[in-house]
Write an enzyme that holds these catalytic residues in place. Sequence first.
Site, PDB file in Angstrom:
ATOM      1  N   ASP A  47      17.506 -11.976  35.129  1.00  0.00           N
ATOM      2  CA  ASP A  47      17.398 -11.762  33.687  1.00  0.00           C
ATOM      3  C   ASP A  47      17.789 -10.357  33.273  1.00  0.00           C
ATOM      4  O   ASP A  47      17.995 -10.098  32.091  1.00  0.00           O
ATOM      5  CB  ASP A  47      15.952 -12.022  33.224  1.00  0.00           C
ATOM      6  CG  ASP A  47      15.539 -13.472  33.391  1.00  0.00           C
ATOM      7  OD1 ASP A  47      16.387 -14.343  33.152  1.00  0.00           O
ATOM      8  OD2 ASP A  47      14.380 -13.737  33.773  1.00  0.00           O
ATOM      9  N   ASP A  84      11.932 -12.376  33.372  1.00  0.00           N
ATOM     10  CA  ASP A  84      11.057 -11.847  34.425  1.00  0.00           C
ATOM     11  C   ASP A  84      11.780 -11.617  35.744  1.00  0.00           C
ATOM     12  O   ASP A  84      11.357 -10.821  36.558  1.00  0.00           O
ATOM     13  CB  ASP A  84       9.848 -12.761  34.641  1.00  0.00           C
ATOM     14  CG  ASP A  84      10.262 -14.203  34.915  1.00  0.00           C
ATOM     15  OD1 ASP A  84      11.478 -14.460  35.064  1.00  0.00           O
ATOM     16  OD2 ASP A  84       9.374 -15.073  34.980  1.00  0.00           O
ATOM     17  N   ASP A 114      11.921 -17.257  27.415  1.00  0.00           N
ATOM     18  CA  ASP A 114      11.819 -18.103  28.589  1.00  0.00           C
ATOM     19  C   ASP A 114      10.673 -19.081  28.344  1.00  0.00           C
ATOM     20  O   ASP A 114       9.823 -18.850  27.491  1.00  0.00           O
ATOM     21  CB  ASP A 114      11.532 -17.214  29.812  1.00  0.00           C
ATOM     22  CG  ASP A 114      11.680 -17.968  31.127  1.00  0.00           C
ATOM     23  OD1 ASP A 114      12.248 -19.068  31.111  1.00  0.00           O
ATOM     24  OD2 ASP A 114      11.198 -17.454  32.150  1.00  0.00           O
TER      25      ASP A 114
END
Length: 1051
Positions: free
Chosen positions: A728, A724, A376
Amino acid sequence: MGEAGQDAPPPEKEVDMFPAWARTVEDCEERYAVSAARGLSSSEAAARLRAHGPNELAEHPGPTMLQLIAQQFDDTLVRILLAAAAVSFLLALSSSAGALTLSAFVEPLVIFLILVVNAAVGVWQETNAEKALEALREIQSDHAAVLRDGNWLPSLPARDLVPGDIVQLRVGDKVPADMRVLRLVTSTLRVEQGSLTGETASVNKTAHAVPTEDADIQAKECMMFAGTTVVNGSAICLVVHTGMDTEIGKIHAQIHEASQEDDDTPLKKKLNEFGEALTKIIGLICALVWLINVKYFLTFELDGWVPRNIRFSFEKCTYYFEIAVALAVAAIPEGLPAVITTCLALGTRKMAAKNALVRKLPSVETLGCTTVICSDKTGTLTTNQMSVARVVAIGDAVGKVRSFKVDGTTYDPRDGVIHHWPSGRMDANLQTIAKVSAVCNDASVAHSLHQYTATGMPTEAALKVLVEKMGLPEGKNGLSLDPSETLGCCRWWSNAAKRIATLEFDRTRKSMGVIVKSKSGSNALLVKGAVETLLERSSHIQLQDGSIVPLDDKSRKAILESLHQMSTKALRCLGFAYKEDLAEFATYDGENHPAHKLLLDPANYAAIETNLIFTGLVGLRDPPREEVFDAIEDCRAAGIRVMVITGDNKETAEAICREIGVFSPDEDITLKSLTGKEFMALEDKKTLLRRKGGLLFSRAEPRHKQEIVRLLKEDGEVVAMTGDGVNDAPALKLADIGIAMGITGTEVAKEASDMVLADDNFSTIVAAVGEGRSIYNNMKAFIRYMISSNIGEVASIFLTSAMGIPEGLIPVQLLWVNLVTDGPPATALGFNPPDKDIMKKPPRRSDDSLITPWILFRYLVIGLYVGIATVGIFVIWYTHGSFMGIDLTGDGHTLVSYSQLSNWGQCSTWDNFTVVPFTAGARTFTFDDPCEYFHGGKVKATTLSLSVLVAIEMFNSLNALSEDTSLLRMPPWVNPWLLLAMSVSFGLHFLILYVPFLAQVFGIVPLSLNEWLLVLLVALPVVLIDEVLKFVGRCTSPTGPKRRSKKQKGE
């Protein structure tokens, strides 16, 4: 789900297809057959509840405890052990012949104990694996305010909600289902949905329909999603999806699906392959031993083709069957599961010290062969702390602007300075920028636990930090007023301009305004927002000295040029303006003022914010972490590809990727940077994913992440994925290594992950990969060490059978060596220091063999020597009074010829064969039957064989320090733990030799000094033999130089 009645909503699949976000409020009411004024009737709601089921996430039944226990035995090595234990138990039972003794059952009991402990650990890990689904259920709301039969039910259980229900949401409410906003009760409605979408800031919601039906979650501005939280405002909404049909329900289903696809780790696959090969080898050797020895328990005479005078000895048949069991025990490295677990546990401690918290032990090893890291952007590659990078103020004449570079990447006001900042008193234009930044702002920054944290919008927090760096109008630093106060300058400005009304931000006008009262008593309007929209509503600009001049094309062009320059560098730009001529608000003093009614309708805000005076703009960014650039260089050197998958917009993500080294500054990234939608539209996705170098996927949704992970895994890549949010979790579960963020991560993400980053830092992942590689190399060292030891034990038993001499080692002794004596050195090999170039080599392939043909040949040679040494010393004791100058007659034992020893089974037919008593420690062995000398009398020879086996395996552990580096270059003291472990193992061996009770259990006796000298003399050559083999390996193996040049070529 049953079918609804005539008045019920359409069947579920059709409702799924209805894009409520792209339809008007009236269309939605008609579709769901409900009136926003009355809500559903109780009978209709009950019918829909029967049709659609309760509004809760499904509970997927996990395996029962019995199934979990059975799964632990679904392993080849474990099954072999189980069979060996069962046979050993039956043999102990039959040989005891009524007089049951504990010593007879030591071997099966120890094996069963190993299996029970192994199964218990496995069951414990399994029961913790599915907690992500439980954490998801906790996110769901419990109650909701619902309109039924024209009356509001303030606290209806959320599980009873159905599609078509009218619900009121207020500040602080957790959204109980997916809903379409019908109307706002307050002027604005903001929702925190970052856990679902990955967005860092709370988002505004509206009742207006979205123009596209295939909009992503972020673009559905009129939809509220289950599990998110209302942070500002209130609204009336229409429930459109409940339970498993909600976005969070889909994620729940994806997590469950991903958990069903859990693959074995690369190491487990290798060990399973090894176990299967071992099964065949054990079977073959056992059969061979029986064929060699069948003449001892089955004899017959052939009359033509017909066998006659068949004699079968059950006692001898059982004896050789015991040898076959001993072979099985010797061949299985029983201590391997325990040592692997210990090594992985030690690895997790090392990683924890580097801020990588490992939740699942096998993932330590999997990290070592990671080939792709999907990361990410926000918070992992960047600091997730917005900061002002540039301030643009108006110059001293029309058409001129001034630009100031601002340092610092955190919310710490002391972090960085403003370059070329004027000394002395601040000019009027900069004062206005400071005032607007400080007062037209709802954020706050606090100092706690040695770090600065922001509450409110990150962009607004960054503006407050900028004000502190700018200082006060007189040129003083705010910290000089009160060092304990973080925002001293902002407080000074708030006192100078008291805020008396707020024109809240909305997406239509893209600005926020506040009406302030100065100390002189006059009112002013301070505005911040999108630069283009502020310029459109501005008629004048404020020059450096504070004078006001009309906004002409020259000045507009200079401002827009600065805006363009900052936008191309992926800076988020905010403009500042003010207004002193407030018309009806000139005397505004609160809610009782006649003009207050204008503030109640947000539609009036744009008209109030006209004829503004533009003062300047700033460029903000979420800056990259300082250490990330080097970490990505390390990945490149280590042959690991980095893919950035983010929900952020394309331009910002591309600029950050260039800055941190995923892409080079001038690289053409047309085919390397795609949005999630563009990627999903590709026909040949795998070709893109196979491209060398970095890749960027922006505006990515959870399903895009899952698809990328799935395709990479299909291609044989070992994928590490960071995340997070709740969204996800499925991808984290699906990846080989799911990595959750410790600071910003949700509980769902953490529970679905294999590893949690305590500092949310990308460089921690790279450090963990290096540690994983080191741990794998060490595990490979001790696995090879233990397997080579087992080859030696098998060779010993095989030679014993082939030569026809008495059995030298019994199963319980082999079990002791495999479990206890080998355990400490094998564990200590896990502390081997990492190779200096460990992150300069490409990742090993997940299908790389643990044992190459050359390594197998080496250990066959070593194993053969172990066999010759253990059998040789057994023969030497029986047949030689001295060996290489060492006297062995001190105990007074009887010497026999090799011919007698190899035909000991015919002892009863020998004439005049006698033996004399001999001593061992405090014991004296006498024999009424001379033939017993080859049964009970072999106790000293057995002890010598066992001691040689232990000594050789200790010296062999030194060989395992490095696969092919000589002990002269890597001496034993590079790993002091190994020297300590060798001492412990020798100590344990002395314990069973010199404690009478233990010596009796293991069937051994104490040794004299001369006998110990013989043991060491026979054991030491194993080091010299392996040194020669390592030298041959170094001379013939070209792999080292080739790998390095390949890496350089790649660079």
